[in-house]
Design an enzyme around this catalytic site. Sequence first.
Site, PDB file in Angstrom:
ATOM      1  N   LEU A   6       0.581  -1.253   0.016  1.00 58.32           N
ATOM      2  CA  LEU A   6       0.331  -0.124   0.180  1.00 58.32           C
ATOM      3  C   LEU A   6       0.341   0.712   0.065  1.00 58.32           C
ATOM      4  O   LEU A   6       1.872   1.564   1.106  1.00 58.32           O
ATOM      5  CB  LEU A   6      -0.893   0.114   1.502  1.00 58.32           C
ATOM      6  CG  LEU A   6      -2.384  -0.788   1.040  1.00 58.32           C
ATOM      7  CD1 LEU A   6      -2.167  -2.124   0.946  1.00 58.32           C
ATOM      8  CD2 LEU A   6      -3.341  -0.603   2.425  1.00 58.32           C
ATOM      9  N   GLY A   9      -1.275   6.847  -0.192  1.00 62.62           N
ATOM     10  CA  GLY A   9      -1.416   8.037   0.504  1.00 62.62           C
ATOM     11  C   GLY A   9      -0.783   8.816   1.079  1.00 62.62           C
ATOM     12  O   GLY A   9       0.137   8.617  -0.072  1.00 62.62           O
ATOM     13  N   ARG A  13       2.870  14.269   7.105  1.00 58.59           N
ATOM     14  CA  ARG A  13       3.013  15.213   7.857  1.00 58.59           C
ATOM     15  C   ARG A  13       5.180  15.315   7.569  1.00 58.59           C
ATOM     16  O   ARG A  13       5.361  15.909   8.588  1.00 58.59           O
ATOM     17  CB  ARG A  13       3.261  14.226   9.258  1.00 58.59           C
ATOM     18  CG  ARG A  13       2.589  14.119  10.077  1.00 58.59           C
ATOM     19  CD  ARG A  13       1.963  13.350  10.955  1.00 58.59           C
ATOM     20  NE  ARG A  13       1.527  11.886  11.035  1.00 58.59           N
ATOM     21  CZ  ARG A  13       1.197  10.649  11.347  1.00 58.59           C
ATOM     22  NH1 ARG A  13       1.842  10.706  12.337  1.00 58.59           N
ATOM     23  NH2 ARG A  13       0.411   9.295  10.334  1.00 58.59           N
ATOM     24  N   GLN A  69      -5.263   3.640  -7.184  1.00 59.18           N
ATOM     25  CA  GLN A  69      -6.474   4.230  -6.147  1.00 59.18           C
ATOM     26  C   GLN A  69      -6.665   5.439  -6.325  1.00 59.18           C
ATOM     27  O   GLN A  69      -6.019   6.522  -5.243  1.00 59.18           O
ATOM     28  CB  GLN A  69      -5.723   3.359  -4.340  1.00 59.18           C
ATOM     29  CG  GLN A  69      -7.192   3.372  -3.379  1.00 59.18           C
ATOM     30  CD  GLN A  69      -6.383   3.937  -2.042  1.00 59.18           C
ATOM     31  OE1 GLN A  69      -5.492   4.011  -1.694  1.00 59.18           O
ATOM     32  NE2 GLN A  69      -7.701   3.340  -1.240  1.00 59.18           N
ATOM     33  N   THR A  75      -8.011   1.822   4.211  1.00 66.89           N
ATOM     34  CA  THR A  75      -6.899   0.574   3.693  1.00 66.89           C
ATOM     35  C   THR A  75      -7.738  -0.189   3.327  1.00 66.89           C
ATOM     36  O   THR A  75      -6.796  -1.467   2.328  1.00 66.89           O
ATOM     37  CB  THR A  75      -6.340   0.313   5.057  1.00 66.89           C
ATOM     38  OG1 THR A  75      -6.990  -0.042   5.417  1.00 66.89           O
ATOM     39  CG2 THR A  75      -5.127   1.256   5.826  1.00 66.89           C
ATOM     40  N   GLY A 135      -4.078   1.001  15.918  1.00 61.39           N
ATOM     41  CA  GLY A 135      -4.959  -0.017  15.791  1.00 61.39           C
ATOM     42  C   GLY A 135      -4.811  -0.740  17.523  1.00 61.39           C
ATOM     43  O   GLY A 135      -3.501  -1.708  17.566  1.00 61.39           O
ATOM     44  N   ARG A 324      36.465  13.819 -10.074  1.00 63.40           N
ATOM     45  CA  ARG A 324      35.361  13.983 -11.092  1.00 63.40           C
ATOM     46  C   ARG A 324      35.070  12.836 -11.995  1.00 63.40           C
ATOM     47  O   ARG A 324      35.269  12.148 -11.776  1.00 63.40           O
ATOM     48  CB  ARG A 324      34.924  15.389 -10.858  1.00 63.40           C
ATOM     49  CG  ARG A 324      35.212  16.455 -10.337  1.00 63.40           C
ATOM     50  CD  ARG A 324      35.571  17.167 -11.157  1.00 63.40           C
ATOM     51  NE  ARG A 324      34.557  18.280 -11.484  1.00 63.40           N
ATOM     52  CZ  ARG A 324      34.468  19.043 -12.491  1.00 63.40           C
ATOM     53  NH1 ARG A 324      35.606  19.979 -12.729  1.00 63.40           N
ATOM     54  NH2 ARG A 324      33.912  20.019 -13.391  1.00 63.40           N
ATOM     55  N   SER A 396      57.090  22.839 -12.625  1.00 65.68           N
ATOM     56  CA  SER A 396      56.168  22.797 -11.789  1.00 65.68           C
ATOM     57  C   SER A 396      55.837  24.489 -12.871  1.00 65.68           C
ATOM     58  O   SER A 396      56.248  24.344 -13.444  1.00 65.68           O
ATOM     59  CB  SER A 396      56.122  23.576 -11.103  1.00 65.68           C
ATOM     60  OG  SER A 396      57.192  21.785 -10.022  1.00 65.68           O
ATOM     61  N   ALA A 414      59.497  24.252 -16.395  1.00 67.71           N
ATOM     62  CA  ALA A 414      58.578  25.207 -14.725  1.00 67.71           C
ATOM     63  C   ALA A 414      58.292  26.417 -15.863  1.00 67.71           C
ATOM     64  O   ALA A 414      58.836  26.762 -15.949  1.00 67.71           O
ATOM     65  CB  ALA A 414      59.445  25.430 -13.461  1.00 67.71           C
TER      66      ALA A 414
END
Length: 450
Positions: A6, A9, A13, A69, A75, A135, A324, A396, A414
């Site tokens: 189910l 709904g 909340r 539904q 239910t 219940g 990445r 570098s 470099a």
Amino acid sequence: MVSLILAAGMSTRMKSKYPKVIHPLCGKPMILWVLEAVLGVASRVCVIVGHQAEMVKEVLPSDVNVAYQKEQLGTAHAVMSAKDAIDPEDDVLILYGDMPLVRKETLERIIEAHHSDDYDVTIVSVDMIDPTGYGRIIKDVSGRFVKIVEELDASEEEKKTKEVNTGVYVFRGKKLLEVLPKVSCENQKKEYYLTDAVGLLERVNVYKAESYEDFSGINNRIQLAEVERIQRKRILEKFMLEGVTIVDPLTTYIDANVKIGRDTVIYPMSFIEGETIIGEDCVIGPMTRIVNCVIESQVSVTRSECVGAHIMSNVSVGPFSRLREGTVLHQNVKVGNFVEVKNSKIGANTKAQHLTYLGDSQIGENVNVGAGTITCNFDGKRKNQTVIEDEVFIGSNTALVAPVRVKKGSFVAAGSTITQDVPEWSLAIARAKQENKLGWVLRKKQKEES
Ligand code: UD1
Ligand code: CA
């Protein structure tokens, strides 16, 4: 066994734009946890959707049966909307899409209890210290089941009952189809209650579960966090029992679909997400996030973030690296601090240890990428490729303005800004020539003093 989940709904909340059952727990939508457990015991499954049905359907595998539904009238009404899925000759397992802690083994025990005698239905109950909201299972003095009464409809006496309905049921298909049309909506909520269908049956088996854990439902984000914590703990325990060392389970977060090989050690504050696969004898963390990566064996990744990367064996990443999407690091590569790699293949034994950006590049084997090397891959309009062939030495603080190719064995001085291809085994220097002005400082000082 047929199963109905189910999930129609409103879930007010959660205060969410999205349906509750698609909120993820350890990287997997809530309802898929339930579905996975159910598929372990049922050959056919039907998910009942209603509120935001399309979004729920989107996360479900395409071969899962769905019933719609239209209005959420309770239910029993939800089950009625899936009545075509119920086989009168078979049993029906019914549960909710918001109880992701339910396990196959738990469902197996319930089904076994149902088959232990000729029952019309088996309901699953549990004792709760605070039964508010549930219940209640009402029994007579001899302990026989009488009915399930919802909180709103319960008398003060009935409310004292600690035994509650978890919302998991196994019905005989034929019996369920018989009583469903008889369920009325004469109750406080004016809803068709599935619990009333149980009350209309004769041979009711109450299976009392030992703990509530597997049946914990999620209604708000506090419960979402609590349930996720339990789910996370289960995942970590599974890995530990399979031979993965997790130094601090309290600060380690591993998603449901991750795979990790034996003798890999995960240090604290590590997040391993998505479809990541990690091999044996790796060291991950501390403070590392890995998303959708394939990591082979004997790899070390520390204080780094890796997303969509393929890292081959004996590679070392970090501290403070960022890999990445589309990064491929071949064996024995070393990527060090403040190095970012995107959509680039780096050949075996190559090192890029410090302060470097490698984007849209192909780098060969045995290359040394000096500190502060930048592939200038973006010209303002397009992304362009940099190729660095085997055995190259990049000094570098080099800028490689793409598209550009540095051919085999060459040496880039470099501080160069390389805008043209470099031939094999050659030296490229591309920087202003240094000039020394002898005594210049002294002359300046004299001038200032006079
Ligand atoms: C239900 C039980 C209660 C039990 C509790 C356990 C009934 C009448 N009561 O109460 O005995 O203790 O679960 O959590 O069954 N749903 C639909 N369509 C509907 C109504 C509900 O799909 O028309 C779905 C909801 O999305 C939800 C589940 O069914 O996942 C439970 O519905 P809800 O109305 O929350 O029942 P509870 O009041 O919690
Ligand atoms: Ca509920």
